[in-house]
Design a protein around this motif. Structure first.
Motif, PDB file in Angstrom:
ATOM      1  N   LEU A 187       0.817  -1.220   0.000  1.00 47.94           N
ATOM      2  CA  LEU A 187       0.000   0.000   0.000  1.00 47.94           C
ATOM      3  C   LEU A 187       0.846   1.263   0.000  1.00 47.94           C
ATOM      4  CD1 LEU A 187      -2.748   1.321   0.045  1.00 47.94           C
ATOM      5  CD2 LEU A 187      -2.865   0.951   2.515  1.00 47.94           C
ATOM      6  N   LYS A 188       1.932   1.239   0.752  1.00 46.24           N
ATOM      7  CA  LYS A 188       2.777   2.437   0.821  1.00 46.24           C
ATOM      8  C   LYS A 188       3.293   2.828  -0.562  1.00 46.24           C
ATOM      9  CE  LYS A 188       7.194   2.654   2.546  1.00 46.24           C
ATOM     10  NZ  LYS A 188       8.248   2.847   3.552  1.00 46.24           N
ATOM     11  N   GLY A 189       3.812   1.841  -1.269  1.00 46.58           N
ATOM     12  CA  GLY A 189       4.372   2.113  -2.587  1.00 46.58           C
ATOM     13  C   GLY A 189       3.316   2.631  -3.541  1.00 46.58           C
ATOM     14  N   ARG A 190       2.115   2.081  -3.428  1.00 47.33           N
ATOM     15  CA  ARG A 190       1.050   2.514  -4.327  1.00 47.33           C
ATOM     16  C   ARG A 190       0.684   3.960  -4.069  1.00 47.33           C
ATOM     17  NH1 ARG A 190      -3.610  -0.612  -3.350  1.00 47.33           N
ATOM     18  NH2 ARG A 190      -2.389  -2.231  -2.361  1.00 47.33           N
ATOM     19  N   ILE A 191       0.663   4.338  -2.819  1.00 50.38           N
ATOM     20  CA  ILE A 191       0.293   5.710  -2.489  1.00 50.38           C
ATOM     21  C   ILE A 191       1.350   6.688  -2.982  1.00 50.38           C
ATOM     22  CG2 ILE A 191      -0.023   7.333  -0.574  1.00 50.38           C
ATOM     23  CD1 ILE A 191      -1.389   5.036   0.953  1.00 50.38           C
ATOM     24  N   THR A 192       2.619   6.393  -2.710  1.00 45.22           N
ATOM     25  CA  THR A 192       3.658   7.332  -3.150  1.00 45.22           C
ATOM     26  C   THR A 192       3.764   7.361  -4.668  1.00 45.22           C
ATOM     27  OG1 THR A 192       5.279   5.606  -2.745  1.00 45.22           O
ATOM     28  CG2 THR A 192       5.021   7.269  -1.045  1.00 45.22           C
ATOM     29  N   ALA A 193       3.535   6.218  -5.306  1.00 41.55           N
ATOM     30  CA  ALA A 193       3.566   6.208  -6.771  1.00 41.55           C
ATOM     31  C   ALA A 193       2.437   7.059  -7.333  1.00 41.55           C
ATOM     32  CB  ALA A 193       3.458   4.777  -7.293  1.00 41.55           C
ATOM     33  N   ALA A 194       1.268   6.966  -6.727  1.00 39.11           N
ATOM     34  CA  ALA A 194       0.136   7.761  -7.209  1.00 39.11           C
ATOM     35  C   ALA A 194       0.415   9.247  -7.026  1.00 39.11           C
ATOM     36  CB  ALA A 194      -1.141   7.365  -6.466  1.00 39.11           C
ATOM     37  N   ALA A 195       1.008   9.605  -5.906  1.00 33.42           N
ATOM     38  CA  ALA A 195       1.322  11.013  -5.665  1.00 33.42           C
ATOM     39  C   ALA A 195       2.399  11.491  -6.637  1.00 33.42           C
ATOM     40  CB  ALA A 195       1.773  11.215  -4.222  1.00 33.42           C
ATOM     41  N   ALA A 196       3.390  10.638  -6.887  1.00 36.92           N
ATOM     42  CA  ALA A 196       4.447  11.003  -7.831  1.00 36.92           C
ATOM     43  C   ALA A 196       3.870  11.181  -9.222  1.00 36.92           C
ATOM     44  CB  ALA A 196       5.542   9.941  -7.839  1.00 36.92           C
ATOM     45  N   ALA A 197       2.921  10.318  -9.578  1.00 35.99           N
ATOM     46  CA  ALA A 197       2.298  10.422 -10.893  1.00 35.99           C
ATOM     47  C   ALA A 197       1.547  11.734 -11.016  1.00 35.99           C
ATOM     48  CB  ALA A 197       1.353   9.250 -11.125  1.00 35.99           C
TER      49      ALA A 197
END
Lengths: 271, 210
Positions: free
Chosen positions: A65-75
């Protein structure tokens, strides 16, 4: 405190718990917006809610979940970067709009790639100190992620006998990046501006030597952020090798699918 | 003010909030590492709340993701205001989770509220300077002091997002009774929590064995 205030106070618990009907809630909000009374009970009862939140049994979220959240924010940040004009601080500190740092510029190709990297880092440093534009900061953060990949490339580039290639493509919107090829066969590539891959699609990296035969060295997928770092080892690459990227429908391609997305010829950094 | 207004404010700026506030400032500047840090600090609690409310792992993940992305987008707006960063963040998660279960509830005719929880009405940092591991027991003890019907009404409202008419329908109690239970229960909970701030002996003497 008048009667209306008293009635509203009585609704305070229901209000903070979100247990009022929409109509009741509207009445309370309107009253609070216009009433001079402090109505402290709302704040005090509202303060209980975090304790209710804290009272739940602890359940660990999935590690992904952590990676998904930061990836979404980076996107999101990168998406903003794509639509926000690149701002470059002038010497006086006044922001001016300048063309994006175009490493597809032929001049850049003749300069050492490391000079370009240093120039980018300098711009990032100047604007980061200012931090006067949140949108720009987000763009810089996307760039910073790319810069982190650059440091991996520079590690290889710094080794004796290494050569570097600036990768460019057709048009100003083309994906661009940097590749370092070490004398012991390591190739590290960092790219930005790549369209995300779908399904089994990959970007395949190739080295092309003097005989013109493209040799595949590995593939990688790209997410919404459009930036990627890729490393291959055991690559046989002579001086002046060309590093190229193609987009393939699946890993394991032995012949490149044209067009070449981005490419550049490696040179030894000038001392 | 009414006699029900409490004696002691739930206020103390804890070391946790100082650190959170520093993270929030970086978040509002677009620092992605700050987002990671915020998640590391509060992600588990956020997920626990979302899971408690929704009962669904996938839905809980979505709620947590939306909450953190919402914090990412609006950190700039919140950075200057008072209030506990943790409370703000968990309130967003809670609100999204409640929205999710309300939407999935066929009988609920209430529109899902798009606005986040009324943050301006929450007290400044409510997390006392007591060690974190003791808090859950203290809160559980405080909840245990409530009459069952009051505790049930509060839990139905907070953890299931039921309105007072819906609580009345669920429990079979008259609406007026439910409203009383919600109000008295939350007031009692607040009183019980403020007493938790006192030395343990005093709490034991006061609560005693029931």
């Amino acid at each position: 405190m008048n009667d209306q205030c008293r009635l509203v106070e009585e609704q305070a618990a229901g209000f903070v718990l979100g247990a009022l009907t929409p109509e009741e809630e509207r009445v309370v909000r309107e009253h609070l917006a216009t009433c001079p009374e402090p109505h402290r009970e709302f704040e005090e009862l509202g303060g209980v809610l975090p304790y209710l939140a804290e009272s739940v049994d602890v359940v660990e979220p999935p590690a992904s979940l952590k990676g998904r959240i930061t990836a979404a924010a980076a996107a999101e940040a990168a998406g903003q970067a794509a639509t926000t004009p690149t701002l470059v601080a002038s010497n006086t500190g006044t922001p001016t709009t300048a063309a994006p740092i175009a490493i597809s510029d032929a001049r850049a190709r003749r300069r050492s790639p490391l000079t370009w990297v240093a120039a980018l880092a300098a711009v990032l440093a100047i604007v980061a100190v200012g931090a006067w534009n949140v949108g720009l900061q987000r763009e810089l953060d996307a760039a910073r992620r790319y810069e982190a990949g650059l440091s991996a490339v520079l590690d290889v580039a710094g080794q004796p006998g290494s050569q570097t290639a600036v990768l460019t493509g057709e048009g100003s919107e083309a994906p661009s990046g940097l590749a370092a090829v070490s004398s012991d066969g390591r190739v590290t590539i960092v790219m930005r501006g790549l369209a995300p891959t779908r399904g089994s699609e990959v970007y395949e990296a190739w080295v092309i030597g003097g005989d013109g035969t493209p040799v595949p060295i590995g593939g990688f997928a790209v997410g919404d952020a459009g930036a990627a770092t890729f490393t291959a080892s055991g690559v046989s690459a002579g001086p002046g090798v060309t590093v190229a990227l193609t987009r393939e429908p699946a890993p394991g391609a032995t012949i490149p699918t044209f067009p070449i997305i981005s490419s550049g010829q490696a040179v030894a950094p000038s001392t | 003010m009414s006699e029900a207004t409490t004696d002691q404010p739930l206020r103390a700026v804890s070391p946790t909030d100082e650190a959170d506030r520093a993270v929030l400032v970086r978040l509002s500047a677009g620092d992605l590492d700050a987002l990671e840090e915020l998640y590391e600090r509060h992600g588990t609690m956020a997920y626990s709340i979302a899971y408690r409310v929704t009962g669904d792992a996938a839905l809980a993940e979505d709620c947590v993701q939306e909450a953190f992305l919402g914090a990412w987008r609006s950190a700039e707006r919140y950075a200057d205001s008072r209030g506990s960063v943790k409370a703000w963040l968990l309130a967003i998660v809670h609100h999204r989770a409640i929205d999710a279960v309300r939407r999935r509830r066929p009988t609920s005719e209430l529109p899902a509220s798009e606005a986040p929880a009324p943050t301006e009405l929450q007290a400044p940092d409510v997390w006392p300077e007591v060690a974190g591991s003791l808090e859950r027991e203290e809160i559980a003890a405080a909840l245990a002091t409530l009459p069952d019907a009051q505790r049930e009404a509060i839990e139905l409202a907070y953890f299931e997002g039921l309105t007072q008419p819906e609580i009345a329908a669920r429990t079979g109690a008259p609406l007026g009774t439910v409203k009383g239970r919600v109000r008295l229960g939350l007031l009692a909970l607040r009183r019980a929590l403020t007493h938790e701030g006192e030395p343990v002996d005093a709490v034991v003497d006061e609560e005693g064995a029931t």
